[in-house]
Scaffold this motif. Structure first.
Motif, PDB file in Angstrom:
ATOM      1  N   ASN A  16     -21.875 -38.470 -10.128  1.00 46.64           N
ATOM      2  CA  ASN A  16     -21.541 -37.550 -10.993  1.00 46.64           C
ATOM      3  C   ASN A  16     -20.900 -36.366 -10.347  1.00 46.64           C
ATOM      4  O   ASN A  16     -20.478 -35.509 -10.939  1.00 46.64           O
ATOM      5  N   LEU A  17     -21.002 -36.236  -8.786  1.00 46.62           N
ATOM      6  CA  LEU A  17     -19.961 -35.490  -8.444  1.00 46.62           C
ATOM      7  C   LEU A  17     -18.580 -35.747  -8.573  1.00 46.62           C
ATOM      8  O   LEU A  17     -17.718 -34.765  -8.671  1.00 46.62           O
TER       9      LEU A  17
ATOM     10  N   HIS B 201     -31.180 -42.347  -6.691  1.00 45.26           N
ATOM     11  CA  HIS B 201     -30.659 -40.899  -6.868  1.00 45.26           C
ATOM     12  C   HIS B 201     -29.259 -40.359  -6.246  1.00 45.26           C
ATOM     13  O   HIS B 201     -28.553 -39.889  -6.684  1.00 45.26           O
ATOM     14  N   ALA B 202     -29.449 -40.979  -5.018  1.00 45.38           N
ATOM     15  CA  ALA B 202     -27.933 -40.768  -4.275  1.00 45.38           C
ATOM     16  C   ALA B 202     -26.796 -41.464  -4.791  1.00 45.38           C
ATOM     17  O   ALA B 202     -25.714 -40.808  -4.862  1.00 45.38           O
TER      18      ALA B 202
ATOM     19  N   ALA C  16     -25.916 -39.155  -7.781  1.00 43.63           N
ATOM     20  CA  ALA C  16     -25.302 -37.799  -7.285  1.00 43.63           C
ATOM     21  C   ALA C  16     -23.819 -38.030  -7.051  1.00 43.63           C
ATOM     22  O   ALA C  16     -23.163 -37.112  -7.208  1.00 43.63           O
TER      23      ALA C  16
END
Lengths: 564, 564
Positions: B138-139, B131-132, B135
């Motif tokens: 996608n940032l 998930h990290a 994230a």
């Protein structure tokens, strides 16, 4: 002045098990996540546990400016102050979305000496619940599209699919997209989009459920669209809700952390209050209330937004009855509500620091309206004036006078940002007096068995100040369909701007005489409400020209810098 | 027969700190995640720690069928067996993607009595690193699109942007999409798509880095596309890499868990071996190797895929030198490699259970090729025959004979699936003999200073068996550009099918005489390699007609069911 992150770094952190133990939460109910966070078994607070012993205090605010009123600061700070005056107290707040953390505002863990720490863990991932909610949400999306492509056994009408994907990032280009391009192997082309994770019905389900079994049932009830006969198609029809529940099995357990003064903080779920129901979870409040004299819980944005949803959606579902409300106001925001000032490049204008009793007088219309709004739910209100160094005695006295005249039980100065619990003893004593007065006689604003349109109308007329309500044909049709399908008993969750009592962010103070537009309605059958969109409401924020992420980095010790 | 999940449930789990302590990993180097998982400080294994004491064993396989050869089972099982014969051993495996977990195969924690437990934590979220990675990935995507929309100060040419978003889900409709529709507020319309998180360069960076500072530097080097002058634009140019590092600051710490026999398992990063570099992280291997006599690490799919990348990419970067290789084969897969059988509805045909020495004889061409492939890197090979009840003595004897003839140091029967460590003593003794023989003389297959095209050609000719290599003009142009920009020294990471030594999944055994097509190349400057796409390779899987998610649910106790 030290930054919030610097203040937070200086706190001597205690192992989270020690903090929990001081509240009677046993070690075997905890799952540690690092040394300073733990998940607590949500079954410590299921309905079967019976009514909680703790008083239940909700923190709300006047209609905020983009700079915020200090509501999280006061949720934390009031809990610190209550401990200072001898009440065992904890706070319950929402997990922040990483969208705003890297978009506009940096951190969201409170501020100054009223923070939840470690603030970098709080602001980044926490214990992963947002990620779990997104993964469950997006598995359902993939299941829908695969089912449509592969023989469409449920006869889903692709044009009726309202379920969208989510991502926890401010990513405007995902608002409106076309998927499934490139030929049959890539699926059926569809117009769709992404919302931010905070807006996901899965997030709302985590917040509204009694326990994991309830999560499972609610997931199964999610309506993703319709079949060719116009009947609702659910996540259970797609045989996807079980896997979603497996993904979420730990996300239903609230996270506990500590405050800057070593007291207990619950952090759980993160629905925004403008586009979702805007409150932390029912299970967090229940577990917390069983272990304290006072639980202080936060509702997002102004009292017309999160607080209304706290009363009409969250308390209606949980059966918990609030004993008192703290309503936070700043002098600078009241001046903005005079309508005499404008934002300058996304910031509050510097003249707000000058004494301007007349502007405060005009802007107090908003404070009055919000105090009266809370009083309509039968709960006593204490106003906290979140003091800034530039506030003058005359300005403060005026706010106190007007708050009391509007029906507040007390209006006290608060300095919890700069002083921690010691700066909030006046508000704490006023809250205890209000909660112990027995004055609270909570009831929601409307009964279950009212038509959906009438529920919206009641909110618009009684809370927002609308003269008329204009329900667009599409919304009226949805209301009728939902009532025919047996969803008419659900409460409504209004998505509107947080920057005005009305639907129009430019209308300050307490606007009157406007027509409130209802554009669209969407069923959230799993969450247990009908979302009603007023005006244009973005369910996916964007990044601006000076995004917060540019300040964030790690230092030579691997510590995070640049979160505020 | 009991399911893997049932076997896993019966294991008496020990607190993870106890397991770590038995390996000399101190409690203050751990961050607990629940009771049975912890993150271990990656700094226990940075380069500054010097060479590790443990022998370094890599587990690979023949070209697998979709049912798998039992490679994870053997990575876990060999570590169990080594402990059984008196060697302190641990295993290191990748975190599984939830895409395949809910797509085709259920769990990926090993199987039978050679598992990592709790398998539901292993398969769902673990400690959140995927998930990290998503994230952070996608940032950066949001930052790129926002920068293009808001004045485009870096003069990014939108048509050159190669950075894609990721999601950890088999979601085929996201392969090719158009974003930014609906007007200027929603950004500039672009053709783009999502890959699965395992394919993200961020995932590769976590796997290839020495420490958090190295993660930060590599993130900054990511090239997202070009500006209007044709120059590379990086994540540092976008001022986004610092925030990405903050998001990933805990993801660089490997997770530890326990096996079915209470020994230590490292789980870290999850790049697929067909579309990415296919190995667990360098830091996990380093930390592990400092605390064991033997570290058993896994490389994905067949020896032409993950093992080649282990040698040419991972060991080249880490400087760690493998002492022995275990190459896993099943009789049923060797029969498939005869080319006489076809999959039936996604499953292996039942005739594979009948004795068929001739099919084994034909299929052994694959085993021979893979043994020889590993030998080209200078490391001794032990073949493990992953025994099934239907395998006959004649079939097994033939495989042993052919393995030894091809250059394997030993070829032993293994029953670690059914018996745990006790079923693997023969392979363990053979591995110890190989590792302690001093025969290993590792070197990568090509030097840094070879042209990119020549690196691919060497792999194609020497490992895959290609007659010719056809480099498409677009790929040739990219190679030339990258060499001109100073990236020519990087190793290549070939993305191709895992189901054949060639680029064509239908070519079984040891195909010869084919032309190997290089369609496209893409720089992964942060990860430190150039990805080369051979034929059509999907970087986003899809869900099929009988997806695994339909079996998954929670039971009345909140336990996960239906993971296999």
């Amino acid at each position: 002045m030290r930054s919030d992150l610097e203040i937070a770094r200086d706190i001597q952190l205690r192992p989270i098990g020690e903090i929990a133990s001081a509240y009677g939460i046993p070690d075997d109910a905890l799952e540690p996540y690092g040394r300073y966070m733990a998940k607590v078994d949500h079954r410590l607070g299921t309905k079967a546990e019976g009514p909680a012993r703790g008083k239940y205090v909700m923190v709300t605010a006047i209609t905020p400016t983009p700079a915020g009123e200090g509501k999280t600061v006061h949720t934390v700070g009031l809990s610190l102050a209550l401990n200072k005056i001898g009440k065992k107290a904890a706070c319950a707040i929402r997990q922040p979305s990483m969208g705003p953390v890297f978009g506009i505002k940096g951190g969201a863990a409170g501020g100054g000496f009223s923070q939840v720490v470690p603030m970098e863990d709080f602001n980044l991932h926490l214990t992963g619940d947002f990620h779990a909610a997104a993964a469950a949400n997006n598995l359902l999306s993939a299941a829908i599209d695969a089912s449509i492509l592969l023989d469409n056994p449920l006869e889903i009408d692709p044009f009726t699919v309202t379920w969208r994907r989510v991502v926890d990032c401010n990513d405007r280009v995902l608002r409106q997209i076309v998927t499934g391009l490139g030929g049959k192997a890539n699926g059926v082309p569809m117009e769709t989009g992404f919302d931010i994770t905070s807006a996901s019905e899965v997030m709302a389900i985590l917040g509204m459920s009694d326990d994991l079994a309830d999560v499972r049932r609610r997931l199964g009830r999610i309506v993703i669209g319709q079949n060719r006969k116009g009947e609702p198609v659910t996540a259970d029809d797609l045989e996807c809700a079980g896997a979603m529940a497996a993904i979420l099995r730990r996300a239903i357990d609230p996270t506990i952390m500590q405050t800057t003064e070593g007291t207990l903080a619950f952090v759980h779920t993160g629905p925004f209050a403008n586009i979702a129901h805007g409150n932390s979870s029912i299970v967090a409040d229940r577990v917390a209330a069983h272990h304290v004299d006072y639980l202080v819980t936060e509702a997002g944005f102004g009292a017309d937004m999160g607080a209304e949803k706290f009363f009409d959606i969250k308390c209606r579902a949980s059966g918990m009855r609030p004993d008192a409300v703290l309503l936070v106001a700043t002098i600078r925001a009241l001046k903005m509500h005079s309508g005499q000032f404008a934002m300058v490049g996304g910031k509050l204008p510097p003249e707000l620091s000058d004494e301007n009793v007349e502007a405060v007088r005009l802007g107090c219309s908003n404070l009055e309206a919000q105090v009266k709004n809370v009083r309509k739910f039968g709960v006593p209100v204490v106003v906290a004036i979140n003091r800034f160094p530039t506030d003058t005695a005359a300005e403060i006295a005026l706010v106190q006078e007007r708050a009391l005249a509007a029906g507040a039980r007390a209006a006290e100065i608060s300095e919890v940002h700069g002083k921690g619990g010691a700066g909030g003893e006046a508000i704490a004593r006023a809250i205890v007096a209000a909660a112990e007065s027995g004055e609270a006689d909570f009831s929601p604003l409307y009964p279950d068995d009212m038509l959906l349109a009438d529920k919206v109308k009641r909110l618009a007329h009684e809370l927002y100040g609308a003269e008329t309500v204009e329900i667009a044909p599409a919304a009226a049709k949805t209301f009728a369909t939902l009532e025919a399908q047996g969803y008419g008993h659900l409460p409504v969750c209004v998505a509107k701007t947080q920057y005005s009592l009305s639907h129009d962010a430019s209308l300050k103070g307490a606007p009157r005489g406007f027509a409130f537009p209802v554009r669209e309605a969407r069923l959230a059958a799993g969450a247990g409400f009908v979302v009603v969109y007023a005006g244009t409401v973005m369910t996916m924020p964007g990044l601006g020209r000076t995004p917060a992420y540019k300040q964030v980095d790690i230092d030579e010790n691997g510590e995070v810098i640049g979160l505020f």
